[in-house]
Enzyme design. Structure first.
Site, PDB file in Angstrom:
ATOM      1  N   CYS A   1      37.430  24.624  28.159  1.00  0.00           N
ATOM      2  CA  CYS A   1      37.678  25.053  26.774  1.00  0.00           C
ATOM      3  C   CYS A   1      37.764  26.565  26.621  1.00  0.00           C
ATOM      4  CB  CYS A   1      36.599  24.501  25.841  1.00  0.00           C
ATOM      5  SG  CYS A   1      34.975  25.253  26.045  1.00  0.00           S
TER       6      CYS A   1
ATOM      7  N   HIS B   1      39.801  43.020  35.511  1.00  0.00           N
ATOM      8  CA  HIS B   1      39.368  41.866  36.309  1.00  0.00           C
ATOM      9  C   HIS B   1      38.192  41.124  35.684  1.00  0.00           C
ATOM     10  CE1 HIS B   1      41.157  44.247  39.935  1.00  0.00           C
ATOM     11  NE2 HIS B   1      42.081  43.642  39.217  1.00  0.00           N
TER      12      HIS B   1
ATOM     13  N   THR C   1      39.709  54.125  43.939  1.00  0.00           N
ATOM     14  CA  THR C   1      40.323  52.835  44.243  1.00  0.00           C
ATOM     15  C   THR C   1      41.263  52.964  45.433  1.00  0.00           C
ATOM     16  OG1 THR C   1      41.849  51.126  43.419  1.00  0.00           O
ATOM     17  CG2 THR C   1      42.056  53.313  42.452  1.00  0.00           C
ATOM     18  N   SER C   2      41.286  51.932  46.265  1.00  0.00           N
ATOM     19  CA  SER C   2      42.193  51.906  47.418  1.00  0.00           C
ATOM     20  C   SER C   2      43.565  51.360  47.049  1.00  0.00           C
ATOM     21  CB  SER C   2      41.584  51.064  48.544  1.00  0.00           C
ATOM     22  OG  SER C   2      41.359  49.731  48.102  1.00  0.00           O
TER      23      SER C   2
ATOM     24  N   ASP D   1      31.299  45.683  36.393  1.00  0.00           N
ATOM     25  CA  ASP D   1      29.902  46.029  36.137  1.00  0.00           C
ATOM     26  C   ASP D   1      29.620  46.497  34.717  1.00  0.00           C
ATOM     27  OD1 ASP D   1      30.820  48.776  36.127  1.00  0.00           O
ATOM     28  OD2 ASP D   1      30.679  48.772  38.314  1.00  0.00           O
TER      29      ASP D   1
ATOM     30  N   GLN E   1      38.966  48.339  37.191  1.00  0.00           N
ATOM     31  CA  GLN E   1      38.961  47.155  38.045  1.00  0.00           C
ATOM     32  C   GLN E   1      37.537  46.631  38.249  1.00  0.00           C
ATOM     33  OE1 GLN E   1      42.004  47.506  41.481  1.00  0.00           O
ATOM     34  NE2 GLN E   1      41.421  49.616  41.055  1.00  0.00           N
ATOM     35  N   ASN E   2      36.558  47.396  37.781  1.00  0.00           N
ATOM     36  CA  ASN E   2      35.163  47.046  38.014  1.00  0.00           C
ATOM     37  C   ASN E   2      34.684  45.990  37.011  1.00  0.00           C
ATOM     38  OD1 ASN E   2      35.242  49.021  39.970  1.00  0.00           O
ATOM     39  ND2 ASN E   2      34.424  50.601  38.616  1.00  0.00           N
TER      40      ASN E   2
ATOM     41  N   CYS F   1      34.094  28.893  30.348  1.00  0.00           N
ATOM     42  CA  CYS F   1      34.310  27.475  30.639  1.00  0.00           C
ATOM     43  C   CYS F   1      35.705  27.267  31.212  1.00  0.00           C
ATOM     44  CB  CYS F   1      34.133  26.645  29.376  1.00  0.00           C
ATOM     45  SG  CYS F   1      34.499  24.878  29.630  1.00  0.00           S
TER      46      CYS F   1
ATOM     47  N   CYS G   1      31.329  22.056  25.463  1.00  0.00           N
ATOM     48  CA  CYS G   1      31.877  20.766  25.885  1.00  0.00           C
ATOM     49  C   CYS G   1      30.827  19.665  25.782  1.00  0.00           C
ATOM     50  CB  CYS G   1      32.393  20.854  27.322  1.00  0.00           C
ATOM     51  SG  CYS G   1      33.892  21.838  27.532  1.00  0.00           S
TER      52      CYS G   1
END
Length: 349
Positions: A189, A178, A280-281, A136, A133-134, A186, A213
């Site tokens: 596009c 994530h 993780t929660s 980084d 989920q990180n 963008c 673009c």
């Protein structure tokens, strides 16, 4: 029933829901958990911010997390990470500056002991997948192949997400659920660019125009064609209520990684044989579904392989939850994990 052990015996005893049963021999139960990780052939890891806090990157939901610090200004820290953030010029500016700051932290951060543990399991050939989920990319710094293409994030920039193909050999060992803070995308596009090329604009609270673009618009103008819209770049992370650009691809990867049941040769069973949920929660709906999906499949395969044998004092572990706190509300997680190890993930590593 989910067994429960403290990784640190000096931790203060907390109130536990009825389905969490404290182990009478915590040291032995922890040894069993370590043995399960050591002996598994295809481990699936679902991890969150807890594995990166030790690297100096703040989490989101703790007392000193990002939500708490931004809530002082906005009333709710979550507002800064909702898809509606771009409807407000003021919120957009705050979001851009916050992402520039967080990106800088990620650039200088180094992998933690747990990241290196993941790499060790990978080198031993027992890591099937890490769903992180990180944002980084510390998993990549630790040496794991990364992304749905399985190539370095920096080399996947300047690509349109529509031009990607997925095969088993191209899937990265670590799949970001994530997105990442290494890229800008963008909104028109969908081209990707390294965030470092636009970090100054972000730091000033401004979303830069998409170079692709702009280039197309200039060609059309020189050919005296009708002008077309120019997209704006935003960090390639998934905001709340936002459609994941690679959601279908991730769903396909999950389908490949799920246990497929029992064959005549148990050693050749496909898919995961151990689920490790760490740091993780478990508050994000998509991640909650993912964890339940793997847990259910593993329990089903375990029942198929073990038959209706009598329960033993220490049944084999197929799903391990390692975190400082248990997810809330606890009732949603009854029967999902075989064991909860309460403690710091770095200590476990």
């Amino acid at each position: 029933m989910t067994s429960f052990v403290y990784l640190n015996p000096t931790t203060e005893v907390m109130s536990l829901p009825p389905f969490l049963q404290e182990s009478p021999d915590p040291e032995d139960r922890i040894r069993q958990a370590v043995s399960a990780v050591s002996n598994a052939r295809n481990i699936v890891v679902v991890c969150g911010a807890g594995i990166s806090v030790g690297a100096g990157i703040p989490d989101f939901r703790s007392r000193n997390g990002i939500f708490s610090t931004t809530a002082k200004e906005l009333g709710s820290g979550k507002r800064l990470f909702e898809s509606s953030v771009f409807r407000s010029t003021a919120l957009t500016s705050k979001f851009c500056r916050a992402m520039a700051s967080l990106s800088s932290l990620c650039d200088v951060a180094e992998p933690t002991a747990f990241h290196h543990l993941l790499r060790t399991i990978d080198k031993n050939g027992h890591l099937l997948r890490v769903y992180t989920q990180n944002v980084d990319t510390l998993e990549e710094k630790a040496g794991l192949s990364f992304g749905t293409l399985g190539i370095p994030v920096s080399k996947s920039c300047h690509l349109s997400t529509a031009n990607r193909s997925l095969t088993r050999s191209t899937i990265g060992r670590c799949v970001p659920l994530h997105g990442t803070l290494q890229q800008m995308r963008c909104d028109l596009c969908a081209h990707l660019y390294p965030i470092r090329e636009h970090i100054e604009s972000l730091a000033m609270g401004v979303r830069p125009h998409c170079p692709n673009c702009v280039s197309i618009a200039e060609v059309r103008r020189s050919n005296q064609q009708r002008p077309r819209a120019i997209g704006l770049l935003q960090p390639a992370i998934v905001l709340y209520d936002e459609t994941h650009q690679e959601g279908d691809v991730i769903a396909e990867i999950v389908a490949q990684d799920l246990p497929l049941g029992v064959s005549s040769d148990l050693e050749r069973c496909s898919g995961a044989d151990l689920l490790l949920v760490v740091g993780t929660s478990l508050q994000v709906p998509g991640t909650k579904r993912l964890v339940r999906q793997f847990s259910k499949a593993l329990r089903s395969r375990s029942t198929d392989s073990d038959g209706m044998s009598q329960p033993c004092e220490s049944p084999p572990l197929h799903s391990i939850f390692l975190n400082l706190g248990f997810p809330t509300p606890p009732s949603e997680w009854k029967g999902v994990f075989d064991i909860w190890i309460q403690g710091d993930v770095q200590d476990f590593a």
